[in-house]
Scaffold this motif. Structure first.
Motif, PDB file in Angstrom:
ATOM      1  N   GLU A   1      -9.771  11.588  -8.892  1.00 34.24           N
ATOM      2  CA  GLU A   1     -10.474  10.702  -7.967  1.00 34.24           C
ATOM      3  C   GLU A   1     -10.969   9.457  -8.708  1.00 34.24           C
ATOM      4  O   GLU A   1     -10.886   8.339  -8.207  1.00 34.24           O
ATOM      5  N   GLU A   2     -11.443   9.655  -9.912  1.00 36.00           N
ATOM      6  CA  GLU A   2     -11.939   8.532 -10.699  1.00 36.00           C
ATOM      7  C   GLU A   2     -10.812   7.535 -10.986  1.00 36.00           C
ATOM      8  O   GLU A   2     -10.978   6.327 -10.887  1.00 36.00           O
TER       9      GLU A   2
ATOM     10  N   ARG B   1      -8.054   7.074  -9.243  1.00 34.36           N
ATOM     11  CA  ARG B   1      -7.654   6.379  -8.018  1.00 34.36           C
ATOM     12  C   ARG B   1      -8.632   5.264  -7.666  1.00 34.36           C
ATOM     13  O   ARG B   1      -8.230   4.171  -7.291  1.00 34.36           O
ATOM     14  N   GLN B   2      -9.904   5.563  -7.799  1.00 36.23           N
ATOM     15  CA  GLN B   2     -10.895   4.539  -7.464  1.00 36.23           C
ATOM     16  C   GLN B   2     -10.782   3.354  -8.429  1.00 36.23           C
ATOM     17  O   GLN B   2     -10.893   2.198  -8.024  1.00 36.23           O
TER      18      GLN B   2
ATOM     19  N   CYS C   1      -9.032  -9.670  -4.306  1.00 36.77           N
ATOM     20  CA  CYS C   1      -9.223 -10.777  -3.359  1.00 36.77           C
ATOM     21  C   CYS C   1     -10.656 -10.798  -2.836  1.00 36.77           C
ATOM     22  O   CYS C   1     -11.235  -9.764  -2.563  1.00 36.77           O
TER      23      CYS C   1
ATOM     24  N   ALA D   1       1.642   1.549  -3.564  1.00 39.85           N
ATOM     25  CA  ALA D   1       0.457   2.030  -4.268  1.00 39.85           C
ATOM     26  C   ALA D   1       0.301   3.544  -4.069  1.00 39.85           C
ATOM     27  O   ALA D   1       0.004   4.287  -5.011  1.00 39.85           O
ATOM     28  N   ASN D   2       0.523   3.956  -2.835  1.00 40.39           N
ATOM     29  CA  ASN D   2       0.432   5.385  -2.519  1.00 40.39           C
ATOM     30  C   ASN D   2       1.426   6.178  -3.364  1.00 40.39           C
ATOM     31  O   ASN D   2       1.069   7.168  -4.010  1.00 40.39           O
TER      32      ASN D   2
ATOM     33  N   MET E   1       0.818  -1.213   0.000  1.00 42.76           N
ATOM     34  CA  MET E   1       0.000   0.000   0.000  1.00 42.76           C
ATOM     35  C   MET E   1       0.859   1.273   0.000  1.00 42.76           C
ATOM     36  O   MET E   1       0.447   2.291  -0.536  1.00 42.76           O
TER      37      MET E   1
ATOM     38  N   SER F   1      -7.822  -4.586  -5.793  1.00 44.30           N
ATOM     39  CA  SER F   1      -8.525  -5.392  -4.790  1.00 44.30           C
ATOM     40  C   SER F   1      -9.255  -6.553  -5.444  1.00 44.30           C
ATOM     41  O   SER F   1     -10.466  -6.528  -5.573  1.00 44.30           O
TER      42      SER F   1
ATOM     43  N   ALA G   1       0.558   6.430  -6.966  1.00 52.58           N
ATOM     44  CA  ALA G   1      -0.478   7.433  -7.191  1.00 52.58           C
ATOM     45  C   ALA G   1       0.122   8.838  -7.170  1.00 52.58           C
ATOM     46  O   ALA G   1      -0.292   9.717  -7.927  1.00 52.58           O
TER      47      ALA G   1
ATOM     48  N   MET H   1      -7.804   1.185  -7.500  1.00 53.17           N
ATOM     49  CA  MET H   1      -8.048   0.329  -6.340  1.00 53.17           C
ATOM     50  C   MET H   1      -9.009  -0.807  -6.656  1.00 53.17           C
ATOM     51  O   MET H   1      -8.897  -1.882  -6.079  1.00 53.17           O
ATOM     52  N   ARG H   2      -9.904  -0.568  -7.587  1.00 50.41           N
ATOM     53  CA  ARG H   2     -10.799  -1.657  -8.012  1.00 50.41           C
ATOM     54  C   ARG H   2      -9.985  -2.795  -8.621  1.00 50.41           C
ATOM     55  O   ARG H   2     -10.213  -3.966  -8.369  1.00 50.41           O
TER      56      ARG H   2
END
Lengths: 98, 409
Positions: A84-85, A87-88, A97, A42-43, A39, A95, A46, A91-92
């Motif tokens: 924001e779009e 980043r979301q 799992c 990932a940060n 993470m 993630s 970004a 993360m989709r």
């Protein structure tokens, strides 16, 4: 003594770790640390993407001093939403799992 | 709905470089993602896998939040959810801390300058000892807690709280982090329009986020914010000065203030009680009663009690106790606040729970990143356990000290 008069060695530093036992979430040894590292990566990814985005915007707008331009850059509503779009969406994909 | 909420700048706030700002913005996005996308997955995971497995093993369905938790902690989906929450919290503080570390002497100098120019009082007593429930561990994993000082006139953890809480709340409490105070003031203006407090005390005010709306909306009142964290109080004083508001701040314990009896018409707190202890909470109620003038009101805006919720909701909310250094979070929700108020001296008939609707809508027009539509979406959600800020509004405990009490005594 104000900050300007201080040498690097004299400057105070904030506390970087929270007091209290860190809980373990996973059964596999090392997994908790690995997730934290992922993470952080990932940060930082970004951050890089944001920086590149900023560079492109500044260059497009002015073609002048990019570094100073990035520091001064003000994001408009459209830019905030685009970021924001992205980043979301990132993360989709991350993630997977369940 | 995309969350583009942005914190409003003010003179005491740390200034982020472009990379620092991006690092911080990511943590806000991550929290939003966990809430919008990972959190809703917990219910089907519980219903389809965990509850069934529990029943098979124990010969009965899970009965309470402890049963639910004992099953959920072994499920990989829950493990990812809980780990993501914890990591988001750690990244959030670190992203702000790195930025503060770079500019700490300059931030201290700025706070000093702002405070020096203010007329309002700043009281930091020599040798003040904060209570152990605040210093034993760093609440909500904030490095340094509320009280640590790393330099003379330090404000670092105050600055960390100001920026960090904005990211934690994902901007839901408005550009100035003040929705709770603003919502309670709105509630008072609506339900008690003739109530004109002469003196107002905000207990456990941290950096004064919720304190300032009281001065804004009751400009003639003398407003005091108290907190056990010295750096928070210094930062609060400088921050208020930066907003041009004359609000007094003192480092003081809400269990035992130095104010005279019956000094205040309004005593409030916002998200204070769940960070105290089972011993401190009754003392805070008693102290609020002591400093309240007849006809005065005590209002605590905090977490609603567990007895109003189903066990699965309780389980979700109690994750903060287990994973976010909030040792009193769950226990506080099991306290009988009516009994506490009665023991403190209030009449049971004068005590009630109510909801103060979120004031976030007020921000929509003026603030950066706050569209009318997005603000409405935040204010008008239904309650969802595990989301930041309840849909509908803040739960408030209200107790009034009768006017005739003084005559009867």
């Amino acid at each position: 003594m104000s900050g300007i008069d201080m040498t690097e060695a004299e400057r105070p530093h904030v506390i970087r770790h929270a007091r209290g036992k860190r809980p373990q979430f996973y059964d596999t040894p090392g997994m908790d640390q690995a997730m934290s590292m992922i993470m952080v990566l990932a940060n930082e990814m970004a951050v890089l993407r944001d920086r590149l985005d900023s560079a492109e915007r500044v260059a497009k707008a002015s073609g002048l001093d990019l570094a100073a331009g990035i520091e001064a850059l003000e994001l408009d509503q459209a830019a905030l939403e685009e970021r924001e779009e992205r980043r979301q969406d990132f993360m989709r994909r991350l993630s997977t799992c369940n | 709905m995309l969350n583009t909420f942005q914190q409003a700048d003010h003179p005491a706030l740390p200034k982020a470089s472009a990379d620092e700002a991006a690092r911080q913005e990511f943590t806000k996005s991550f929290k939003g993602f966990i809430q919008s996308t990972l959190l809703p997955g917990l219910t089907p995971v519980y219903q389809t896998r965990v509850a069934k497995r529990f029943e098979k093993e124990h010969g009965r369905p899970p009965a309470d939040r402890r049963d639910i938790r004992s099953g959920m902690v072994n499920d990989i989906y829950f493990q990812h959810y809980a780990a993501a929450n914890r990591i988001a919290q750690e990244l959030l503080w670190e992203s702000v801390n790195g930025s503060i570390d770079r500019q700490l002497p300059e931030l201290i100098a700025k706070a000093r300058e702002l405070s020096a120019a203010a007329k309002a009082e700043l009281v930091i007593p020599e040798g003040f000892v904060p209570p152990r429930y605040v210093t034993a561990l760093d609440i909500h994993c904030m490095p340094g807690g509320y009280c640590s000082e790393v330099a003379a006139d330090d404000i670092s953890v105050g600055a960390l709280y100001d920026r960090g809480v904005y990211l934690y709340a994902m901007g839901y409490t408005g550009p100035n982090n003040d929705d709770m105070g603003r919502s309670v003031v709105n509630y008072l203006k609506h339900h008690a329009p003739d109530f004109k407090p002469r003196r107002i005390l905000d207990m456990g005010c941290t950096v004064g986020h919720s304190t300032l709306p009281y001065k804004e909306l009751f400009p003639d009142a003398e407003v005091w914010g108290i907190d056990v964290g010295g750096p928070c109080i210094r930062y609060a004083h400088a921050r208020a000065a930066g907003f041009g508001l004359e609000v007094n701040f003192a480092q003081m314990n809400a269990e035992e203030t130095t104010f005279p009896d019956e000094h205040f018409d309004l005593v409030v707190s916002h998200i204070l009680l769940h960070e105290t202890s089972g011993k401190a909470m009754p003392r805070i109620f008693a102290e609020a009663h002591r400093v309240l003038a007849p006809g005065g009101m005590m209002i605590h805006a905090d977490l609603p009690p567990f007895d109003l919720m189903d066990p699965f909701t309780q389980f979700i909310l109690d994750n903060e106790t287990w994973y976010n250094n909030e040792p009193f979070w769950g226990a506080m929700r099991d306290m009988d606040q009516f009994a506490l108020a009665q023991k403190a001296g209030f009449d049971l008939a004068d005590v009630k729970f109510d909801t103060a609707p979120m004031a976030v809508m007020e921000f929509a027009a003026a603030a950066e990143g706050y569209s009318q539509e997005a603000s409405e979406a935040v204010a008008e959600r239904d309650f969802t356990a595990g989301e930041f800020a309840p849909g509908g509004g803040w739960e408030v405990l209200i107790a009034r000290k009768p006017l005739d009490k003084a005559l009867a005594a």
